[in-house]
Design an enzyme around this catalytic site. Structure first.
Site, mmCIF file in Angstrom:
data_model
loop_
_atom_site.group_PDB
_atom_site.id
_atom_site.type_symbol
_atom_site.label_atom_id
_atom_site.label_comp_id
_atom_site.label_asym_id
_atom_site.label_seq_id
_atom_site.Cartn_x
_atom_site.Cartn_y
_atom_site.Cartn_z
ATOM 1 N N ASP A 203 1.014 -1.209 0.149
ATOM 2 C CA ASP A 203 -0.010 -0.034 -0.005
ATOM 3 C C ASP A 203 1.012 1.220 -0.003
ATOM 4 O O ASP A 203 1.631 1.747 0.966
ATOM 5 C CB ASP A 203 -0.700 0.060 1.334
ATOM 6 C CG ASP A 203 -1.891 1.116 1.318
ATOM 7 O OD1 ASP A 203 -1.491 2.321 0.849
ATOM 8 O OD2 ASP A 203 -2.976 0.862 1.593
ATOM 9 N N HIS A 204 1.029 1.678 -1.083
ATOM 10 C CA HIS A 204 2.469 2.780 -1.397
ATOM 11 C C HIS A 204 2.085 3.847 -0.258
ATOM 12 O O HIS A 204 3.182 4.598 -0.025
ATOM 13 C CB HIS A 204 2.576 2.996 -2.715
ATOM 14 C CG HIS A 204 1.555 4.423 -3.180
ATOM 15 N ND1 HIS A 204 0.359 3.884 -3.626
ATOM 16 C CD2 HIS A 204 1.847 5.669 -3.327
ATOM 17 C CE1 HIS A 204 -0.258 5.036 -4.122
ATOM 18 N NE2 HIS A 204 0.678 6.295 -3.948
ATOM 19 N N HIS A 266 -5.642 2.913 0.824
ATOM 20 C CA HIS A 266 -4.927 4.239 1.372
ATOM 21 C C HIS A 266 -5.640 4.782 2.832
ATOM 22 O O HIS A 266 -5.258 5.156 3.763
ATOM 23 C CB HIS A 266 -4.647 5.100 0.308
ATOM 24 C CG HIS A 266 -3.923 4.462 -0.729
ATOM 25 N ND1 HIS A 266 -3.143 3.410 -0.907
ATOM 26 C CD2 HIS A 266 -4.071 4.876 -2.238
ATOM 27 C CE1 HIS A 266 -2.687 3.374 -2.424
ATOM 28 N NE2 HIS A 266 -3.121 3.985 -2.851
#
Ligand code: BG6
Length: 512
Positions: A203-204, A266
């Protein structure tokens, strides 16, 4: 503390270790979906930037796996162009020379048995010639429907198997399914081949410095935590706004929509980090346990019609340019109901947060690109001035700016000079750019390095993924029974229904 004691030595050593850069051990990284946008614009530049920063072992090798009929030279050209165009640290001939010597390309489709045989040979060859030491990570930057196929082929060719101290890991990109059921199926197909501890779900947002700073801000200071609860907080607003449309991503985006694309992952991770209790340490287990408690305590309001909103951008003028509406974008069906804007109201059923709504919103083609968490405090319960004129809202606000202009702002009231007692809102600002000389690495640099080092705290586990789908599924089911989403004009802050969602409780979205 007796400085000669073993404990003291250990503590000094471990605090030094945290300051020393971690360097990936000898290893290989195989990227599936190497020609995709993500690989070209983010992954390849991030991997190169790690090499340029000296954080990859000289015995590092990168193998691309894709359908193009490329030889090694074609692949080198492709990688070089991507680095020249997108690297954060700039192209450096010396770094490139060594980096390029560790590049390999395997041509084939994801279900081509021969291609996996060739991949297995390439991996063996790299162990011998490059010294990758039997350590290999497989990065699946591909649509999730291919995860089971690729994992099965990796297993069939023994690529998931390792000797004693070697490792094999898989790194997967969201979306982790499109609902709870599919997320479970996906996870089963991966866990048949890799142990859970070897699965790294990206999950950047968790790789962003400012997201990690939520932990530092909350748990390394004394002044915020005492206020961080229902006694003082009126509500929390989390905004992830983008000014771009869907661009060329119709194939991915349509049918997915804003909520699945970014809220499931996010934004719910941001809620978890904002609302969680202090973890006992930063181990993956401790961090995940606290985040999972929050996600499991989240409750949706009963009336989803008034506590959620969704929209689709229309055509119109944005920043001096005429832009297409969602339904006019290439390859989008004219009757698509996919939302490009989504807003939710959530409650966190814990003593700390009882009665404090968390409002989440995200959208494409909004007023500007900004991601922030705004903790809006209650008004002072009593103000002792007789002739008193209050500023904008009277609410103190703490804003954590995730991007751009990474930093934090505290808003509070101050007396306007030369007035009897007029109070106006002023701000106190901390900007990363001003406070530190160190540059922030890209999220993918941090996360890829963590995966190669085997450090898992910044990767959500399957329980978190499932808890997030449990929150979202009822909303998606509800929306699926409604008509088309509301419309909103580009460059605005979403559909009217999103504004009404807050106005019902006499609140309003912040103008970021
Ligand atoms: C991705 C979404 O996860 O995040 C995209 O799939 C979105 O739709 C992107 O544009 C935004 O990332 P960032 O880092 O620019 O906020």
């Amino acid at each position: 503390m007796d400085p000669s004691s073993d404990d003291a030595t250990m503590q000094i050593r471990s605090s030094m270790d945290r300051r020393l850069p971690r360097i990936a051990p000898p290893c290989g990284l195989v990227v599936f979906g190497i020609t995709g946008d993500l690989a070209r614009t983010k992954l390849l530049p991030a991997i190169y930037d790690l090499a340029h920063r000296g954080l990859l072992n000289p015995a590092f090798a990168l193998t691309g796996f894709g359908r193009r009929e490329w030889d090694r030279e074609d692949f080198e050209d492709f990688v070089r162009t991507s680095i020249e165009q997108h690297s954060r640290t700039g192209f450096d001939e010396g770094t490139w020379k060594h980096f390029a010597s560790g590049l390999r390309f395997v041509s084939g489709s994801f279900d081509d048995t021969d291609a996996y045989e060739e991949l297995a040979q390439t991996v063996r060859e790299l162990d011998e010639s490059r010294g990758t030491g039997g350590n290999h990570a497989f990065y699946l930057s591909i649509p999730p429907k291919w995860f089971p196929v690729v994992c099965q082929h990796l297993a069939n060719t023994g690529l998931n198997e390792r000797q004693d101290s070697e490792w094999r890991r898989v790194i997967i990109e969201k979306p982790f399914g499109h609902d709870l059921e599919s997320a479970r199926e996906l996870s089963d197909s991966v866990s048949r081949v890799f142990d859970e501890q070897d699965v790294f779900r990206i999950d950047h947002y968790l790789g962003k410095e400012t997201v990690q700073n939520i932990l530092a801000m909350r748990f390394a200071n004394t002044m915020f935590e005492p206020l961080w609860n229902a006694h003082y907080v009126d509500h929390v607003q989390i905004t992830m706004a983008e000014d771009i449309g869907i661009g060329t991503r119709a194939g991915y985006y349509d049918g997915i929509g804003a909520a699945r694309d970014v809220i499931q992952n996010h934004l719910l991770q941001l809620v978890a980090l904002t609302a969680m209790e202090e973890p006992i340490n930063l181990s993956p287990e401790a961090l995940r346990a606290e985040k999972l408690k929050v996600l499991s305590a989240i409750r949706l309001p009963e009336d989803l019609a008034t506590s959620t909103a969704r929209g689709q951008y229309q055509s119109g003028w944005q920043a001096g340019q005429f832009v297409k509406g969602y339904l006019d974008e290439d390859n989008i069906p004219a009757d698509s109901h996919t939302e490009t804007y989504a807003a939710l109201t959530l409650h966190v059923d814990t003593r700390r947060w009882a009665g404090v709504p968390f409002y989440l919103r995200t959208g494409k083609r909004l007023g500007k690109r900004v991601t922030e968490i705004a903790v809006v405090f209650k008004r002072a319960s009593h103000v002792p001035f007789q002739h008193f004129e209050m500023g904008e809202t009277g609410h103190n606000v703490l804003v954590i700016r995730i991007q751009p202009d990474e930093g934090m702002t505290i808003r509070f009231g101050a007396k306007v000079p030369a007035t009897e007692m007029q109070v106006r809102d002023v701000t106190m600002d901390f900007g990363y750019g001003h406070a530190f000389t160190e540059d922030s690495p890209e999220a993918y640099e941090r996360l890829i390095l963590d995966a190669l080092v085997g450090s898992a705290p910044l990767f959500p586990d399957q329980d978190e993924v499932e808890a997030s789908w449990k929150i979202l599924d009822p909303v998606l089911d509800f929306w699926a029974q409604q008509g088309p989403p509301d419309q909103y004009r580009p460059g605005t802050w979403g559909p009217e229904s999103a504004h009404q969602m807050l106005a019902r409780s006499s609140r309003a979205w912040r103008l970021p």
